[in-house]
Design a protein around this motif. Structure first.
Motif, PDB file in Angstrom:
ATOM      1  N   UNK A 189       0.825  -1.213   0.000  1.00 45.31           N
ATOM      2  CA  UNK A 189       0.000   0.000   0.000  1.00 45.31           C
ATOM      3  C   UNK A 189       0.858   1.262   0.000  1.00 45.31           C
ATOM      4  N   UNK A 190       1.911   1.271   0.800  1.00 39.97           N
ATOM      5  CA  UNK A 190       2.625   2.514   1.098  1.00 39.97           C
ATOM      6  C   UNK A 190       3.885   2.743   0.287  1.00 39.97           C
ATOM      7  N   UNK A 191       4.390   1.730  -0.432  1.00 43.86           N
ATOM      8  CA  UNK A 191       5.683   1.874  -1.094  1.00 43.86           C
ATOM      9  C   UNK A 191       5.670   1.263  -2.488  1.00 43.86           C
ATOM     10  N   UNK A 192       6.737   1.550  -3.206  1.00 44.38           N
ATOM     11  CA  UNK A 192       7.000   0.940  -4.506  1.00 44.38           C
ATOM     12  C   UNK A 192       8.415   0.362  -4.488  1.00 44.38           C
ATOM     13  N   UNK A 193       8.742  -0.437  -5.480  1.00 46.91           N
ATOM     14  CA  UNK A 193      10.087  -1.002  -5.541  1.00 46.91           C
ATOM     15  C   UNK A 193      11.129   0.114  -5.498  1.00 46.91           C
ATOM     16  N   UNK A 194      12.181  -0.102  -4.717  1.00 46.95           N
ATOM     17  CA  UNK A 194      13.245   0.885  -4.589  1.00 46.95           C
ATOM     18  C   UNK A 194      13.030   1.895  -3.483  1.00 46.95           C
ATOM     19  N   UNK A 195      11.812   1.958  -2.907  1.00 47.12           N
ATOM     20  CA  UNK A 195      11.556   2.879  -1.804  1.00 47.12           C
ATOM     21  C   UNK A 195      12.294   2.406  -0.552  1.00 47.12           C
ATOM     22  N   UNK A 214      10.287  -7.240   9.081  1.00 41.49           N
ATOM     23  CA  UNK A 214      10.223  -6.089   8.178  1.00 41.49           C
ATOM     24  C   UNK A 214      11.318  -6.143   7.117  1.00 41.49           C
ATOM     25  N   UNK A 215      12.542  -6.455   7.527  1.00 42.41           N
ATOM     26  CA  UNK A 215      13.631  -6.454   6.540  1.00 42.41           C
ATOM     27  C   UNK A 215      13.543  -7.648   5.612  1.00 42.41           C
ATOM     28  N   UNK A 216      13.110  -8.800   6.124  1.00 39.89           N
ATOM     29  CA  UNK A 216      12.993  -9.962   5.232  1.00 39.89           C
ATOM     30  C   UNK A 216      11.907  -9.725   4.195  1.00 39.89           C
ATOM     31  N   UNK A 217      10.793  -9.106   4.615  1.00 39.15           N
ATOM     32  CA  UNK A 217       9.711  -8.813   3.685  1.00 39.15           C
ATOM     33  C   UNK A 217      10.133  -7.752   2.678  1.00 39.15           C
ATOM     34  N   UNK A 218      10.779  -6.701   3.159  1.00 39.81           N
ATOM     35  CA  UNK A 218      11.233  -5.633   2.265  1.00 39.81           C
ATOM     36  C   UNK A 218      12.222  -6.170   1.236  1.00 39.81           C
ATOM     37  N   UNK A 219      13.110  -7.061   1.665  1.00 40.47           N
ATOM     38  CA  UNK A 219      14.093  -7.627   0.740  1.00 40.47           C
ATOM     39  C   UNK A 219      13.389  -8.414  -0.368  1.00 40.47           C
ATOM     40  N   UNK A 220      12.426  -9.242   0.022  1.00 40.32           N
ATOM     41  CA  UNK A 220      11.702 -10.046  -0.976  1.00 40.32           C
ATOM     42  C   UNK A 220      10.877  -9.179  -1.923  1.00 40.32           C
ATOM     43  N   UNK A 272      11.789  -6.157  -2.984  1.00 42.27           N
ATOM     44  CA  UNK A 272      12.690  -5.237  -3.702  1.00 42.27           C
ATOM     45  C   UNK A 272      12.604  -3.808  -3.194  1.00 42.27           C
ATOM     46  N   UNK A 273      12.448  -3.664  -1.897  1.00 38.05           N
ATOM     47  CA  UNK A 273      12.538  -2.351  -1.259  1.00 38.05           C
ATOM     48  C   UNK A 273      13.913  -2.198  -0.619  1.00 38.05           C
ATOM     49  N   UNK A 327       5.106 -13.611  -3.868  1.00 34.08           N
ATOM     50  CA  UNK A 327       5.895 -12.647  -4.646  1.00 34.08           C
ATOM     51  C   UNK A 327       6.883 -13.345  -5.587  1.00 34.08           C
ATOM     52  N   UNK A 328       6.759 -14.683  -5.661  1.00 32.89           N
ATOM     53  CA  UNK A 328       7.637 -15.484  -6.536  1.00 32.89           C
ATOM     54  C   UNK A 328       9.110 -15.272  -6.183  1.00 32.89           C
ATOM     55  N   UNK A 329       9.408 -15.352  -4.888  1.00 37.40           N
ATOM     56  CA  UNK A 329      10.767 -15.116  -4.418  1.00 37.40           C
ATOM     57  C   UNK A 329      11.642 -16.349  -4.634  1.00 37.40           C
ATOM     58  N   UNK A 330      12.771 -16.145  -5.293  1.00 36.76           N
ATOM     59  CA  UNK A 330      13.719 -17.220  -5.556  1.00 36.76           C
ATOM     60  C   UNK A 330      15.115 -16.907  -5.039  1.00 36.76           C
ATOM     61  N   UNK A 331      15.218 -15.849  -4.239  1.00 37.07           N
ATOM     62  CA  UNK A 331      16.517 -15.485  -3.696  1.00 37.07           C
ATOM     63  C   UNK A 331      17.194 -14.385  -4.494  1.00 37.07           C
ATOM     64  N   UNK A 332      18.294 -13.883  -3.930  1.00 39.45           N
ATOM     65  CA  UNK A 332      19.068 -12.843  -4.605  1.00 39.45           C
ATOM     66  C   UNK A 332      19.312 -11.649  -3.716  1.00 39.45           C
ATOM     67  N   UNK A 333      20.213 -10.786  -4.159  1.00 37.81           N
ATOM     68  CA  UNK A 333      20.513  -9.558  -3.437  1.00 37.81           C
ATOM     69  C   UNK A 333      21.505  -9.760  -2.311  1.00 37.81           C
TER      70      UNK A 333
END
Length: 389
Positions: free
Chosen positions: A295-301, A313-319, A321-322, A356-362
């Protein structure tokens, strides 16, 4: 990485978990990160009088409010004008927290109160089975936040309202009323409609047509008014899904099938096998944080959580792409978060991964702040010794 290296990071590429007193970090951030954060989520101690496995969430009401005020003032400095602050709380201090936020931010900065059903089982030991918590939402500029706020995807339930009984080539539609209350009507809204089959229709008592006669006749000619399958029904407006449904405005009641439960979160943490099994009793699920970020953000925010707890919060944000900054005081908790984030990077499949179709990365940075903060606001350093998320 230490605090000096952290403050030298590119703000547009921050993925950081920080072991530190949150007061120390927030005070250091207030200049470089002034109005840079898009979304802040915090789950502070609730001061609910409960004894958890590793800390007692019970101080005087006045102490709790004073510490909250210190934290909130610092957070407000780094929040963008179109950003939003989301605070988890239960009903013990919720009303006092709302008044405190009104005092600090201004009553016009309040967006809404969300009710989250964090459990779907009955608690029989108490007078009432308390199954919900709250999210208080504020923004420095609600008008700008409204423009930034994202709609949610269209649900199957909403799609089920649309059909195409007349095989209209424009696709699925639903009918909505063509009359409205007459309290503010003008004379041109009172007239008789003649249906294509010749049947006459007048608006109900106390109501008027939504369009003037000229507009209504044009809408009928263009096939935008529905008179029922036999042509004798009360006129209704055809609302086509292709023109009207871009997304769903978020609602303020979040049920388990929408935002998950504490039990969902505990099950996820247990499967990760990176936490002491007794560490977190009421963690927040990734699905709850995901809804906030959706609701509150977009990718890269940039997202910030200064009561990081289990690291949801950080695990969700990572998946999603925030960018993110998470701050946690306790070392054992931080080491567990690091182990969790290592699994996130390598593609763990729990929480929101499937959605979110998370397969790892970053990658992410783990930062030892190398120094304690000053005493101001230090209450939360002790209360947060082992967080609840």
């Amino acid at each position: 990485m230490d605090k000096e290296q952290f403050l030298g990071l590119d703000i547009s590429k921050v993925h950081a978990v920080i072991h530190a007193d949150n007061m120390a970090v927030l005070k250091a951030m207030k200049d470089k990160f002034h109005k840079c954060v898009d979304c802040i989520y915090i789950d502070p101690p609730y001061n609910n009088g409960e004894s958890y496995n590793y800390y007692i969430d019970n101080v005087s009401h006045e102490e709790w409010l004073e510490s909250m005020e210190t934290v909130l003032k610092l957070l407000w400095l780094i929040l963008k004008d179109n950003g939003s602050l989301w605070i988890s709380i239960d009903d013990g201090e919720m009303h006092y927290l709302k008044v405190l936020c009104d005092k600090i931010f201004g009553r016009d900065k309040f967006i809404t109160t969300i009710i989250w059903q964090q459990r779907n089982t009955r608690e029989n030991r108490k007078i009432f089975s308390n199954n919900h918590e709250y999210l208080l939402v504020f923004s420095p500029n609600p008008a700008l936040f409204k423009k930034k706020r994202n709609l949610l995807p269209i649900t199957d339930e909403i799609l089920s309202r649309y059909s195409n009984p007349d095989n209209d080539p424009r696709g699925l539609w639903q009918s909505i009323t063509a009359n409205v209350q007459a309290g503010h009507a003008v004379p041109s809204q009172f007239y008789e409609i003649t249906a294509p089959n010749g049947k006459k229709h007048n608006p109900p008592q106390g109501r008027c047509w939504v369009y003037n006669q000229q507009r209504m006749e044009r809408e009928i000619a263009e096939g935008n008014i529905w008179f029922g399958s036999d042509g004798n029904g009360v006129p209704r407006i055809k609302k086509f899904i292709s023109n009207s449904v871009k997304g769903v405005v978020p609602e303020t009641l979040w049920l388990p099938d929408f935002a998950g439960t504490n039990k969902d979160a505990k099950t996820h943490l247990q499967k990760l096998q990176v936490y002491n099994k007794d560490l977190f009793e009421t963690p927040k699920p990734e699905s709850l944080i995901a809804k906030i970020l959706e609701i509150a953000t977009n990718e890269g925010d940039l997202v910030l959580d200064c009561f990081l707890g289990s690291g949801t919060t950080v695990s969700t944000a990572h998946k999603m792409s925030r960018n993110y900054i998470g701050i946690e005081k306790n070392l054992e908790t931080c080491l567990s978060i690091v182990a969790r984030m290592d699994k996130v990077v390598t593609g763990e499949k729990g929480g929101i991964s499937s959605a979110v179709k998370w397969n790892g990365g970053g990658t992410y940075d783990y930062i030892e702040w190398n120094g304690e903060g000053d005493a101001e606001g230090g209450l939360f350093c002790n209360m947060q010794e082992y967080g609840r998320r």
